[in-house]
Design a protein around this motif. Structure first.
Motif, PDB file in Angstrom:
ATOM      1  N   MET A 191     -58.967 -44.447 -19.076  1.00 46.05           N
ATOM      2  CA  MET A 191     -58.341 -45.422 -18.199  1.00 46.05           C
ATOM      3  C   MET A 191     -57.021 -45.857 -18.823  1.00 46.05           C
ATOM      4  O   MET A 191     -56.959 -46.160 -20.005  1.00 46.05           O
ATOM      5  N   ASN A 192     -55.973 -45.885 -18.015  1.00 48.21           N
ATOM      6  CA  ASN A 192     -54.705 -46.396 -18.519  1.00 48.21           C
ATOM      7  C   ASN A 192     -54.437 -47.767 -17.895  1.00 48.21           C
ATOM      8  O   ASN A 192     -55.207 -48.233 -17.053  1.00 48.21           O
ATOM      9  N   PHE A 193     -53.366 -48.406 -18.323  1.00 42.85           N
ATOM     10  CA  PHE A 193     -53.121 -49.773 -17.874  1.00 42.85           C
ATOM     11  C   PHE A 193     -52.765 -49.825 -16.389  1.00 42.85           C
ATOM     12  O   PHE A 193     -53.030 -50.820 -15.728  1.00 42.85           O
ATOM     13  N   GLN A 194     -52.200 -48.758 -15.854  1.00 46.28           N
ATOM     14  CA  GLN A 194     -51.920 -48.721 -14.416  1.00 46.28           C
ATOM     15  C   GLN A 194     -53.215 -48.776 -13.615  1.00 46.28           C
ATOM     16  O   GLN A 194     -53.273 -49.408 -12.565  1.00 46.28           O
ATOM     17  N   LYS A 204     -56.950 -52.090 -10.202  1.00 40.42           N
ATOM     18  CA  LYS A 204     -58.202 -52.834 -10.018  1.00 40.42           C
ATOM     19  C   LYS A 204     -57.930 -54.323  -9.825  1.00 40.42           C
ATOM     20  O   LYS A 204     -58.585 -54.984  -9.030  1.00 40.42           O
ATOM     21  N   VAL A 205     -56.972 -54.856 -10.572  1.00 42.36           N
ATOM     22  CA  VAL A 205     -56.611 -56.266 -10.437  1.00 42.36           C
ATOM     23  C   VAL A 205     -56.092 -56.531  -9.029  1.00 42.36           C
ATOM     24  O   VAL A 205     -56.450 -57.523  -8.401  1.00 42.36           O
ATOM     25  N   MET A 232     -60.353 -61.052 -12.591  1.00 45.63           N
ATOM     26  CA  MET A 232     -59.980 -60.588 -11.254  1.00 45.63           C
ATOM     27  C   MET A 232     -60.454 -59.160 -10.970  1.00 45.63           C
ATOM     28  O   MET A 232     -60.756 -58.830  -9.823  1.00 45.63           O
ATOM     29  N   SER A 233     -60.507 -58.331 -11.986  1.00 48.30           N
ATOM     30  CA  SER A 233     -60.788 -56.912 -11.779  1.00 48.30           C
ATOM     31  C   SER A 233     -62.261 -56.563 -11.860  1.00 48.30           C
ATOM     32  O   SER A 233     -62.685 -55.554 -11.304  1.00 48.30           O
ATOM     33  N   VAL A 248     -59.976 -53.359 -20.464  1.00 46.37           N
ATOM     34  CA  VAL A 248     -58.671 -53.960 -20.221  1.00 46.37           C
ATOM     35  C   VAL A 248     -57.853 -54.031 -21.504  1.00 46.37           C
ATOM     36  O   VAL A 248     -56.685 -53.626 -21.524  1.00 46.37           O
ATOM     37  N   TYR A 249     -58.447 -54.528 -22.578  1.00 46.69           N
ATOM     38  CA  TYR A 249     -57.700 -54.672 -23.826  1.00 46.69           C
ATOM     39  C   TYR A 249     -57.302 -53.322 -24.420  1.00 46.69           C
ATOM     40  O   TYR A 249     -56.169 -53.163 -24.890  1.00 46.69           O
ATOM     41  N   LEU A 250     -58.193 -52.354 -24.401  1.00 46.26           N
ATOM     42  CA  LEU A 250     -57.834 -51.050 -24.953  1.00 46.26           C
ATOM     43  C   LEU A 250     -56.743 -50.376 -24.127  1.00 46.26           C
ATOM     44  O   LEU A 250     -55.827 -49.761 -24.679  1.00 46.26           O
ATOM     45  N   ALA A 251     -56.820 -50.493 -22.807  1.00 47.55           N
ATOM     46  CA  ALA A 251     -55.775 -49.912 -21.958  1.00 47.55           C
ATOM     47  C   ALA A 251     -54.439 -50.600 -22.212  1.00 47.55           C
ATOM     48  O   ALA A 251     -53.400 -49.948 -22.292  1.00 47.55           O
TER      49      ALA A 251
END
Length: 82
Positions: free
Chosen positions: A1-4, A9-10, A51-52, A59-62
């Motif tokens: 999973m990347n931050f995008q 999801k958010v 929210m997601s 989330v933190y690792l991404a």
């Protein structure tokens, strides 16, 4: 999973503009996150977790994968966030 993926999801089908309002940030700040120019602080990441529905680890690792300038470390973070 990347931050995008996290940002998608958010947003959950809502526009980036409305999502930025829900997060209490400017549309420009959200755009910087979307374009990979900036990574949110931990407080905002916590809001994104709520929210997601994603786990804090995802989330933190991404997010931290975006901060790291070493491609191998970034890929390892993304793999752990999957």
């Amino acid at each position: 999973m990347n931050f995008q993926d996290v940002l998608d999801k958010v947003c959950n089908g809502v526009s980036d503009n409305k999502t930025s309002q829900k997060l209490g940030i400017s549309r420009i700040s959200f755009s910087r996150y979307r374009n990979g120019r900036q990574v949110p602080n931990d407080e905002l990441l916590d809001k994104m977790i709520e929210m997601s529905g994603l786990s804090p680890q995802q989330v933190y690792l991404a997010a931290y994968a975006e901060k790291v300038h070493n491609p191998k470390v970034a890929e390892a973070f993304r793999h752990l966030a999957a």
